[in-house]
Design an enzyme around this catalytic site. Structure first.
Site, PDB file in Angstrom:
ATOM      1  N   HIS A  13       0.849  -1.188   0.000  1.00 58.75           N
ATOM      2  CA  HIS A  13       0.000   0.000   0.000  1.00 58.75           C
ATOM      3  C   HIS A  13       0.888   1.242   0.000  1.00 58.75           C
ATOM      4  O   HIS A  13       2.051   1.196   0.427  1.00 58.75           O
ATOM      5  CB  HIS A  13      -0.892   0.005   1.232  1.00 58.75           C
TER       6      HIS A  13
ATOM      7  N   GLU B 232       1.006   3.899   1.840  1.00 54.66           N
ATOM      8  CA  GLU B 232       1.555   4.300   3.131  1.00 54.66           C
ATOM      9  C   GLU B 232       2.687   3.377   3.570  1.00 54.66           C
ATOM     10  O   GLU B 232       3.693   3.849   4.106  1.00 54.66           O
ATOM     11  CB  GLU B 232       0.449   4.298   4.204  1.00 54.66           C
TER      12      GLU B 232
END
Length: 181
Positions: free
Chosen positions: A78, A80
């Site tokens: 992902h 992040e």
């Protein structure tokens, strides 16, 4: 057809980014714009979902990422997580002390956990989890699973060999030169 979609997508994103009601300060707008551009770039490059992130320390980007789940066959890739890994590598630290996270969407449960473990001082996000759910990224089932007993989860969890597994915890407790986190 694809180019028309890309142009429409970029036009809409551009309108959103230049809309003054979405910009609290020029600095926040600059970093959020970068996170959103990361998300759009990932979509256009077929990296994965429409998510982007940057991590800032002392006014400089030290970590940057976009979702790469499908392009790397890594469900943890992902935006992040990628940005956190890069920022920590650049800081030579496992914590993001005095850092700010700008992410194009409210973090999913996995990213939320990683953010808390990394300990930045603040997180700014663009879209919310309801916005993500509207386009097929609904994490609500995970939040529900977390509150269930292990034996009621949709993926079975069963504890085995606890006594043996506790040996690793004992080794940690006894280690004199451990690095606490």
């Amino acid at each position: 057809m694809c180019n028309q979609f890309n142009k429409k997508f970029l036009d809409e994103a551009s309108k959103w980014m230049t809309n003054k009601e979405h910009q609290e300060t020029p600095v926040h707008a600059e970093f959020m714009d970068r996170a959103i551009k990361n998300a759009i770039s990932g979509v256009l490059n077929n990296d994965g979902g429409p998510f982007g992130c940057v991590i800032i320390k002392e006014g400089k980007i030290i970590g940057s990422g976009n979702n790469k789940v499908t392009s790397t066959n890594d469900p943890t890739a992902h935006a992040e997580i990628i940005a956190i890994r890069e920022a920590c590598k650049n800081l030579n630290s496992f914590q993001l002390d005095d850092c700010i996270v700008y992410t194009s969407c409210e973090p999913c449960p996995m990213c939320l956990g990683a953010i808390y473990w990394a300990r930045p001082k603040k997180v700014f996000y663009g879209c919310n989890k309801a916005d993500a759910a509207k386009i097929g990224f609904d994490d609500d089932f995970i939040y529900k699973e977390l509150n269930l007993d292990n034996n009621k989860r949709s993926i079975p969890f069963e504890q085995i060999d606890r006594k043996k597994a506790l040996d690793a915890f004992k080794a940690w407790e006894d280690k004199e030169d451990k690095i606490e986190y």
